[in-house]
Motif scaffolding. Structure first.
Motif, PDB file in Angstrom:
ATOM      1  N   LEU A 196       0.837  -1.194   0.000  1.00  0.00           N
ATOM      2  CA  LEU A 196       0.000   0.000   0.000  1.00  0.00           C
ATOM      3  C   LEU A 196       0.882   1.257   0.000  1.00  0.00           C
ATOM      4  CD1 LEU A 196      -3.007   0.888   0.135  1.00  0.00           C
ATOM      5  CD2 LEU A 196      -2.779   0.887   2.622  1.00  0.00           C
ATOM      6  N   PHE A 197       1.928   1.240   0.820  1.00  0.00           N
ATOM      7  CA  PHE A 197       2.912   2.319   0.860  1.00  0.00           C
ATOM      8  C   PHE A 197       3.470   2.561  -0.548  1.00  0.00           C
ATOM      9  CE2 PHE A 197       7.355   3.618   1.076  1.00  0.00           C
ATOM     10  CZ  PHE A 197       7.341   4.666   1.982  1.00  0.00           C
ATOM     11  N   ASP A 198       3.926   1.489  -1.208  1.00  0.00           N
ATOM     12  CA  ASP A 198       4.495   1.606  -2.557  1.00  0.00           C
ATOM     13  C   ASP A 198       3.485   2.198  -3.543  1.00  0.00           C
ATOM     14  OD1 ASP A 198       6.881   0.481  -1.669  1.00  0.00           O
ATOM     15  OD2 ASP A 198       6.354  -1.549  -2.360  1.00  0.00           O
ATOM     16  N   GLY A 199       2.228   1.764  -3.437  1.00  0.00           N
ATOM     17  CA  GLY A 199       1.198   2.276  -4.333  1.00  0.00           C
ATOM     18  C   GLY A 199       0.965   3.767  -4.161  1.00  0.00           C
ATOM     19  N   PHE A 200       0.868   4.213  -2.910  1.00  0.00           N
ATOM     20  CA  PHE A 200       0.680   5.645  -2.664  1.00  0.00           C
ATOM     21  C   PHE A 200       1.889   6.456  -3.131  1.00  0.00           C
ATOM     22  CE2 PHE A 200      -2.459   4.500   0.865  1.00  0.00           C
ATOM     23  CZ  PHE A 200      -3.558   4.950   0.151  1.00  0.00           C
ATOM     24  N   VAL A 201       3.093   5.947  -2.885  1.00  0.00           N
ATOM     25  CA  VAL A 201       4.309   6.645  -3.332  1.00  0.00           C
ATOM     26  C   VAL A 201       4.321   6.768  -4.856  1.00  0.00           C
ATOM     27  CG1 VAL A 201       6.830   6.453  -3.505  1.00  0.00           C
ATOM     28  CG2 VAL A 201       5.715   6.094  -1.304  1.00  0.00           C
ATOM     29  N   SER A 202       3.927   5.697  -5.551  1.00  0.00           N
ATOM     30  CA  SER A 202       3.923   5.730  -7.026  1.00  0.00           C
ATOM     31  C   SER A 202       2.926   6.758  -7.567  1.00  0.00           C
ATOM     32  CB  SER A 202       3.633   4.347  -7.603  1.00  0.00           C
ATOM     33  OG  SER A 202       2.280   4.002  -7.428  1.00  0.00           O
ATOM     34  N   LEU A 203       1.916   7.099  -6.761  1.00  0.00           N
ATOM     35  CA  LEU A 203       0.941   8.120  -7.160  1.00  0.00           C
ATOM     36  C   LEU A 203       1.404   9.532  -6.786  1.00  0.00           C
ATOM     37  CD1 LEU A 203      -2.361   6.298  -6.112  1.00  0.00           C
ATOM     38  CD2 LEU A 203      -1.534   6.713  -8.444  1.00  0.00           C
ATOM     39  N   GLY A 204       2.569   9.626  -6.132  1.00  0.00           N
ATOM     40  CA  GLY A 204       3.108  10.929  -5.763  1.00  0.00           C
ATOM     41  C   GLY A 204       2.698  11.416  -4.386  1.00  0.00           C
ATOM     42  N   ASP A 205       2.097  10.536  -3.587  1.00  0.00           N
ATOM     43  CA  ASP A 205       1.684  10.934  -2.240  1.00  0.00           C
ATOM     44  C   ASP A 205       2.863  10.901  -1.271  1.00  0.00           C
ATOM     45  OD1 ASP A 205      -1.115  11.271  -2.816  1.00  0.00           O
ATOM     46  OD2 ASP A 205      -1.281   9.088  -2.917  1.00  0.00           O
ATOM     47  N   ASN A 206       2.753  11.684  -0.214  1.00  0.00           N
ATOM     48  CA  ASN A 206       3.743  11.718   0.858  1.00  0.00           C
ATOM     49  C   ASN A 206       3.260  10.722   1.915  1.00  0.00           C
ATOM     50  OD1 ASN A 206       5.482  12.360   2.924  1.00  0.00           O
ATOM     51  ND2 ASN A 206       5.294  14.570   2.632  1.00  0.00           N
ATOM     52  N   VAL A 207       3.952   9.591   2.079  1.00  0.00           N
ATOM     53  CA  VAL A 207       3.470   8.481   2.905  1.00  0.00           C
ATOM     54  C   VAL A 207       4.484   8.099   3.974  1.00  0.00           C
ATOM     55  CG1 VAL A 207       2.482   6.153   2.844  1.00  0.00           C
ATOM     56  CG2 VAL A 207       2.408   7.569   0.796  1.00  0.00           C
ATOM     57  N   GLN A 208       3.966   7.702   5.122  1.00  0.00           N
ATOM     58  CA  GLN A 208       4.806   7.204   6.221  1.00  0.00           C
ATOM     59  C   GLN A 208       4.079   6.041   6.887  1.00  0.00           C
ATOM     60  OE1 GLN A 208       7.561   6.259   7.751  1.00  0.00           O
ATOM     61  NE2 GLN A 208       8.290   8.365   7.644  1.00  0.00           N
ATOM     62  N   ILE A 209       4.851   5.069   7.390  1.00  0.00           N
ATOM     63  CA  ILE A 209       4.289   3.959   8.156  1.00  0.00           C
ATOM     64  C   ILE A 209       4.768   4.086   9.596  1.00  0.00           C
ATOM     65  CG2 ILE A 209       4.227   1.456   8.506  1.00  0.00           C
ATOM     66  CD1 ILE A 209       4.551   1.044   5.548  1.00  0.00           C
ATOM     67  N   ILE A 210       3.828   3.944  10.535  1.00  0.00           N
ATOM     68  CA  ILE A 210       4.162   3.897  11.956  1.00  0.00           C
ATOM     69  C   ILE A 210       3.967   2.455  12.408  1.00  0.00           C
ATOM     70  CG2 ILE A 210       3.540   4.664  14.275  1.00  0.00           C
ATOM     71  CD1 ILE A 210       2.538   7.280  13.052  1.00  0.00           C
ATOM     72  N   SER A 211       5.014   1.887  13.023  1.00  0.00           N
ATOM     73  CA  SER A 211       4.981   0.489  13.431  1.00  0.00           C
ATOM     74  C   SER A 211       5.808   0.292  14.695  1.00  0.00           C
ATOM     75  CB  SER A 211       5.542  -0.385  12.303  1.00  0.00           C
ATOM     76  OG  SER A 211       5.498  -1.745  12.664  1.00  0.00           O
ATOM     77  N   ILE A 212       5.628  -0.863  15.336  1.00  0.00           N
ATOM     78  CA  ILE A 212       6.462  -1.190  16.494  1.00  0.00           C
ATOM     79  C   ILE A 212       7.789  -1.805  16.060  1.00  0.00           C
ATOM     80  CG2 ILE A 212       4.567  -1.452  18.125  1.00  0.00           C
ATOM     81  CD1 ILE A 212       4.876  -4.502  17.774  1.00  0.00           C
ATOM     82  N   SER A 213       7.938  -2.085  14.759  1.00  0.00           N
ATOM     83  CA  SER A 213       9.166  -2.689  14.235  1.00  0.00           C
ATOM     84  C   SER A 213       9.762  -1.810  13.147  1.00  0.00           C
ATOM     85  CB  SER A 213       8.876  -4.066  13.637  1.00  0.00           C
ATOM     86  OG  SER A 213       8.296  -4.910  14.588  1.00  0.00           O
ATOM     87  N   LYS A 214      11.057  -1.971  12.919  1.00  0.00           N
ATOM     88  CA  LYS A 214      11.759  -1.270  11.839  1.00  0.00           C
ATOM     89  C   LYS A 214      11.689  -2.127  10.590  1.00  0.00           C
ATOM     90  CE  LYS A 214      14.541   1.623   9.833  1.00  0.00           C
ATOM     91  NZ  LYS A 214      13.728   2.095   8.730  1.00  0.00           N
ATOM     92  N   SER A 215      11.232  -1.541   9.497  1.00  0.00           N
ATOM     93  CA  SER A 215      11.150  -2.252   8.230  1.00  0.00           C
ATOM     94  C   SER A 215      12.544  -2.551   7.692  1.00  0.00           C
ATOM     95  CB  SER A 215      10.378  -1.422   7.203  1.00  0.00           C
ATOM     96  OG  SER A 215      10.444  -2.012   5.920  1.00  0.00           O
ATOM     97  N   ASP A 216      12.685  -3.679   7.024  1.00  0.00           N
ATOM     98  CA  ASP A 216      13.952  -4.020   6.373  1.00  0.00           C
ATOM     99  C   ASP A 216      14.130  -3.263   5.061  1.00  0.00           C
ATOM    100  OD1 ASP A 216      14.532  -5.816   8.380  1.00  0.00           O
ATOM    101  OD2 ASP A 216      13.812  -7.573   7.273  1.00  0.00           O
ATOM    102  N   ARG A 217      13.050  -2.685   4.528  1.00  0.00           N
ATOM    103  CA  ARG A 217      13.096  -2.107   3.187  1.00  0.00           C
ATOM    104  C   ARG A 217      12.845  -0.608   3.134  1.00  0.00           C
ATOM    105  NH1 ARG A 217       9.585  -1.276  -0.891  1.00  0.00           N
ATOM    106  NH2 ARG A 217       7.790  -1.986   0.274  1.00  0.00           N
ATOM    107  N   ILE A 218      11.978  -0.098   3.982  1.00  0.00           N
ATOM    108  CA  ILE A 218      11.635   1.331   3.920  1.00  0.00           C
ATOM    109  C   ILE A 218      11.990   2.007   5.238  1.00  0.00           C
ATOM    110  CG2 ILE A 218       9.769   0.981   2.247  1.00  0.00           C
ATOM    111  CD1 ILE A 218       7.802   1.214   4.591  1.00  0.00           C
ATOM    112  N   HIS A 219      12.090   3.321   5.191  1.00  0.00           N
ATOM    113  CA  HIS A 219      12.341   4.089   6.409  1.00  0.00           C
ATOM    114  C   HIS A 219      10.985   4.418   7.029  1.00  0.00           C
ATOM    115  CE1 HIS A 219      14.264   6.808   9.192  1.00  0.00           C
ATOM    116  NE2 HIS A 219      13.370   7.726   8.862  1.00  0.00           N
TER     117      HIS A 219
END
Length: 144
Positions: A25-48
């Motif tokens: 979902l993050f990738d899809g929004f980014v590809s549309l030009g949106d400013n996106v962030q994920i808040i999680s209890i873990s650090k992603s291996d791929r995205i900041h």
């Protein structure tokens, strides 16, 4: 558009279907030009992403971090907040601290007696709570 996704991410400790969904979902929004962030209890291996807590995976601890999540939402000032799983428990606080966003709950499953009576009851209760407090409710199951 400014968007926050609340939920698990793909990392060394785990990489379940909801985590894969969130990062896609993050990738899809980014590809549309949106400013996106994920808040999680873990650090992603791929995205900041924004990590709350100590970064160690413990989903049962998420309810203790709803205030931190709400503060991060307010700092980011999103137009849309997409939430999954236990991250949705703080919806009332999130809306109180940042009422300017549209809040979307994503249900990743459906109630079915085959999965057990208790699980079915819990999923139905969560769905009722979500309909009451979220602006939109989305399911990702074909059956639901």
């Amino acid at each position: 558009m400014r968007i926050i996704i609340l939920g698990p991410v793909v990392c060394k400790q785990s990489s379940g279907g909801v985590a894969v969904f969130n990062e896609s979902l993050f990738d899809g929004f980014v590809s549309l030009g949106d400013n996106v962030q994920i808040i999680s209890i873990s650090k992603s291996d791929r995205i900041h992403n924004i990590v709350i807590g100590n970064g160690k995976k413990c989903p049962n601890s998420i309810p203790f971090f709803t205030k931190k999540i709400a503060i991060e939402i307010k700092k980011y000032k999103p137009d849309v907040v997409v939430s999954s799983l236990q991250y949705s428990l703080g919806i009332k606080l999130y809306k109180r601290l940042w009422p300017h966003a549209k809040y979307v709950q994503v249900l990743h499953g459906y109630p079915c007696p085959v999965n057990g009576w208790l699980k079915s009851k819990v999923v139905n209760s969560v769905a009722k709570y979500s309909r009451k407090h979220f602006d939109y409710l989305v399911t990702v199951s074909y059956v639901s």
